[in-house]
Design an enzyme around this catalytic site. Structure first.
Site: not given
Ligand SMILES: Cc1ncc(C[n+]2csc(CCOP(=O)(O)OP(=O)(O)O)c2C)c(N)n1
Ligand SMILES: [Mg+2]
Lengths: 600, 175
Positions: A68, A130-131, A180, A498
């Site tokens: 979803e 349920f749900q 529903k 990042m």
């Molecule tokens: C759902 C979610 N969980 C955690 C984060 C924290 N976060 C920001 S950037 C990142 C790393 C992303 O890694 P990747 O997709 O490999 O991209 P890169 O920075 O290596 O280009 C994380 C864990 C987030 N933004 N969103």
């Protein structure tokens, strides 16, 4: 409770009234009448009556996602590229809770959505059935508005009202929770004919005196700048044209937020690039030093302003926003204007011409000279390598190969997102899909799906990261089922880059849990879904591989192995001012980790 | 982050805000959720339908914050879809504000007599009496109620129920 004693005997000469319909039929009729052509959804017990109606018709296309959250992001991608609200259908309980991340994402980025959630029958509500989940309770803070429909005869009005609320004023997601038994119960289909909402009337046109004051302040500026945001995109393509017209007639530099990219042509000389934490040297310095700033459809987000008390200290600030609560929230502004961006720009242009304000303008030569000096810093430069693909290089080459193709680009969240914002060029609105406010990893793949559904013939690319991709990779199934020619460009650095960058800069390089261990073989993963998989790690093969990806008639996943340890610059460090930006090779020494520096 | 604290450091002032809302399910939750979600203070909040058709309700909320925070609170309230009107009584001219308190006091002898005497001085009504207790009903500005409760605390105060403020602007105009 709804009245079931229907006027079924009423003549059905008027299709609009007098016809007994089930709630589910009403939903389909209202959506069809409102011009909806696509629903992104996932079935379940509490929406079976609606799915049955979907089965029986062919006006609305239903796209079956695999989760979803994917449905909501796909609807966001659809909305952002078409300008129409996206429509989502999910079941009660887990269906609704799985949608919450997407709803929050749409809330923060002001994306118009209608999300219909199934709910348990009215007499079961509150019984831990349920749900059952308290969907209106859970989604109250992450929607612009939400409804629990308690009477079947209200279904048409609620749907019309939801569309009005989602798309008027500052757009946002609206949830309609449908028990529903309401979907099953029959009632007369009638519209009350009232205005689209009883009282909600957002202000569209700005105050004339304030607009005049603003135009004169801009004309008097020695160092003026326009800071434009996602509001320009939300206000429709006309707003972008008006922004361009106004900036051209006034000869003013323009910078944009992450969400606003494409609102002003990136190829135009007056464009300074994105501002903020990973914005360009010239944009951030110009913001810091300007004497008059026109903020339009932008909300002075903390990623944009940096240290708030050092933000553009000497400028007269004009802010145009459709949402009063965005004005004076983080930064005190001198001339607030509550208005739709297009309407305000139309007025500014008119006033500018009427009052012949160009003639009043001081020469901007010195300002542009200064901007050119900042530009000469060449802040996006990086050290290229012939041994590994530098991520910036990968995007430069991608840009080269999509030039002139009107490609729609989606991104996930991380370094690759910021590099995409820096290196890809958007000349038109509605071509750039990214999660700005919430920063939702996993946004890009479903968003690209939504865009591809809306524009089957356009080139749609998800610029992805190795970690983000795994957050919604199940949507490969959707791509495969509908044979959507989405291109997935994974910038695989084997890190949550990042996070790793921040750990290296702020935590003495302790890379706690930011290594992407146990990555799947992405190529094979794509193939498992019947999608063409590719990979590249040799810089010499980069161009031909990207070309092959783009030219392939059908979906492609390209695992582009890039340098593992590369930081994204420029960077305004946390708690710093705009003019304290760091550039590549500045201040921070890269960790000397040979192994990590090597390519996979 | 705490919305009330991250803003400019200016003097913190108390404001009484009137909000007219559609009388629909969940509207109070929306208003309260906005305050808790964004870290604003609620000193008191009262709500009731105020028109004969029961279509609208009036919420009176007493809150405090810096000027910027108060402006934010009003703007945030205003953009809730079922909110019709928001008025800051504190800055829009004179207004009257009243609380109602029920104050239970138990005691005998000297203290009981003293409690009754003070209640009269405050124009409190006796709405329940037993041989060793009273429940007083008192309306007035919040500080008057505070003062009364304070005095009763030495005379056998048992418990207090208060409504929180309801307020209207002075003069002939409606909101
Ligand atoms: C759902 C979610 N969980 C955690 C984060 C924290 N976060 C920001 S950037 C990142 C790393 C992303 O890694 P990747 O997709 O490999 O991209 P890169 O920075 O290596 O280009 C994380 C864990 C987030 N933004 N969103
Ligand atoms: Mg990565």
């Amino acid at each position: 409770m709804a009245s079931t004693d229907l006027k079924e005997n009423k003549a059905s000469d008027d299709e609009q009234t007098g016809t007994a319909m089930s709630g589910a039929q009403m939903i389909l009729k209202a959506l069809t009448d409102l011009g909806v052509d696509t629903i992104f959804g996932y079935p379940g017990g509490a929406v079976l009556p609606i799915y049955d109606e979907i089965f029986k018709q062919d006006k609305i296309k239903h796209i079956l996602v695999r989760h979803e959250q994917g449905a909501v992001h796909a609807a966001e991608g659809y909305a952002r590229t078409t300008g129409k609200p996206g429509v989502v259908l999910v079941t009660s309980g887990p269906g609704a809770t799985n949608a919450v991340t997407g709803l929050t994402d749409a809330m923060l980025d002001s994306i118009p959505l209608i999300c219909i959630t199934g709910q348990v029958a009215r007499h079961l509500i509150g019984n831990d059935a349920f749900q059952e989940a308290d969907t209106v309770g859970i989604t109250r803070p992450c929607t612009k508005h939400n409804y629990l429909v308690k009477e079947t005869e209200h279904v048409p009005d609620v749907i019309y009202e939801a569309f009005y609320v989602a798309t008027n004023g500052r757009p946002g997601p609206v949830v309609i929770d449908m028990p529903k038994d309401v979907q099953i119960e029959k009632a007369e289909y009638k519209r009350s004919g009232h205005q689209e909402h009883r009282t909600y009337r957002p202000q569209v046109d700005g105050d004339d005196a304030a607009l005049r004051k603003a135009a004169r302040a801009i004309a008097a500026g020695v160092r003026p700048i326009i800071y434009s945001g996602g509001g320009i995109i939300n206000a429709g393509p006309e707003a972008s044209e008006l922004l361009t017209e106004f900036a051209k007639m006034a000869g003013i530099p323009v910078t944009s937020t992450l969400m606003g990219l494409g609102g002003f042509p990136a190829s135009d000389h007056q464009f300074l690039g994105m501002l903020g934490m990973h914005g360009t040297w010239e944009a951030n310095h110009a913001m810091h030093d300007c004497d008059v700033m026109l903020a339009i459809g932008a909300r002075f987000d903390d990623r944009v302003t940096g240290r708030i008390d050092a933000f553009s200290p000497g400028s007269t600030k004009i802010q145009v926003d459709i949402d009063l609560s965005s004005i004076n929230k983080n930064v005190a502004v001198d001339i607030p204007i509550i208005a739709d961006a297009a309407s305000a720009l139309r007025s500014l242009i008119k006033i500018w011409k009427e009052e012949k304000l160009s003639a009043n303008q001081p020469p901007l030569v010195a300002w542009w000279d200064q901007i050119e000096r900042w530009r000469m810093k060449n802040c996006l430069s990086y050290t290229d390598s012939d041994k590994m693909i530098m991520p910036q290089k990968a995007l430069e080459r991608l840009q080269h190969h999509i030039e002139g193709k009107q490609a729609i680009i989606a991104t996930e969240v991380g370094q690759h997102q910021m590099w995409a914002a820096q290196f890809l060029k958007f000349d038109k609105p509605n071509h750039w899909l990214t999660s700005g406010g919430l920063g939702t990893m996993g946004y890009g793949l479903p968003a690209a799906i939504g865009a591809q559904i809306a524009f089957p013939d356009r080139l749609c690319i998800d610029v992805s990261g190795d970690a983000s991709f795994q957050m919604n990779l199940q949507e490969l199934g959707t791509i495969s089922q509908y044979n959507l020619p989405v291109k997935i460009f994974i910038m695989n650095n084997e890190y949550m880059g990042m996070v790793r960058q921040w750990q290296d800069l702020s935590y003495d390089g302790r890379r706690s849990h930011s290594y992407s261990d146990s990555l799947p073989d992405f190529e094979k993963l794509a193939e498992a879904y019947g999608i063409k998989g590719m990979s590249v790690e040799d810089p010499a093969k980069l161009d031909e591989t990207i070309k092959e990806m783009i030219e392939h008639d059908g979906p492609v996943l390209l695992d582009c192995r890039v340098a593992k340890i590369e930081n994204c610059f420029p960077m305004v460090p946390a708690g710093a001012a705009h003019n304290e930006m760091l550039l590549a090779g500045d201040v921070i020494d890269k960790p000397k980790d040979d192994e990590a520096l090597a390519v996979v | 982050m705490d919305g009330a604290n991250m803003k400019e450091i200016g003097p913190i002032a108390r404001h009484t805000i009137s909000v007219i809302v559609d009388n629909e399910a969940g509207v109070l939750a929306r208003v309260i959720g906005l305050f808790s979600g964004r870290g604003y203070n609620i000193e008191s909040l009262t709500v009731s339908t105020v028109d004969t058709a029961h279509e609208t309700s009036r919420i009176t909320v007493v809150t405090s914050g810096t000027r910027m925070v108060i402006e934010q609170i009003k703007a945030q309230l205003d953009r809730l879809v079922p909110v019709h009107k928001v008025a800051d009584l504190t800055i829009e001219g004179d207004y009257v504000s009243r609380d109602l308190a029920l104050v239970k006091v138990a005691g005998v002898g000297e203290k009981r007599v003293e409690a009754l005497r003070l209640a009269e001085a405050f124009r409190a009504q006796v709405v329940d009496a037993s041989r060793d207790s009273f429940v007083f009903e008192l309306t007035g500005a919040a500080n008057k109620l505070d003062a009364f409760v304070d005095l009763m605390s030495e005379l056998g105060l048992v418990e207090v129920a208060r409504t929180g403020a309801v307020a209207l602007a002075r003069g002939s105009d409606a909101l």
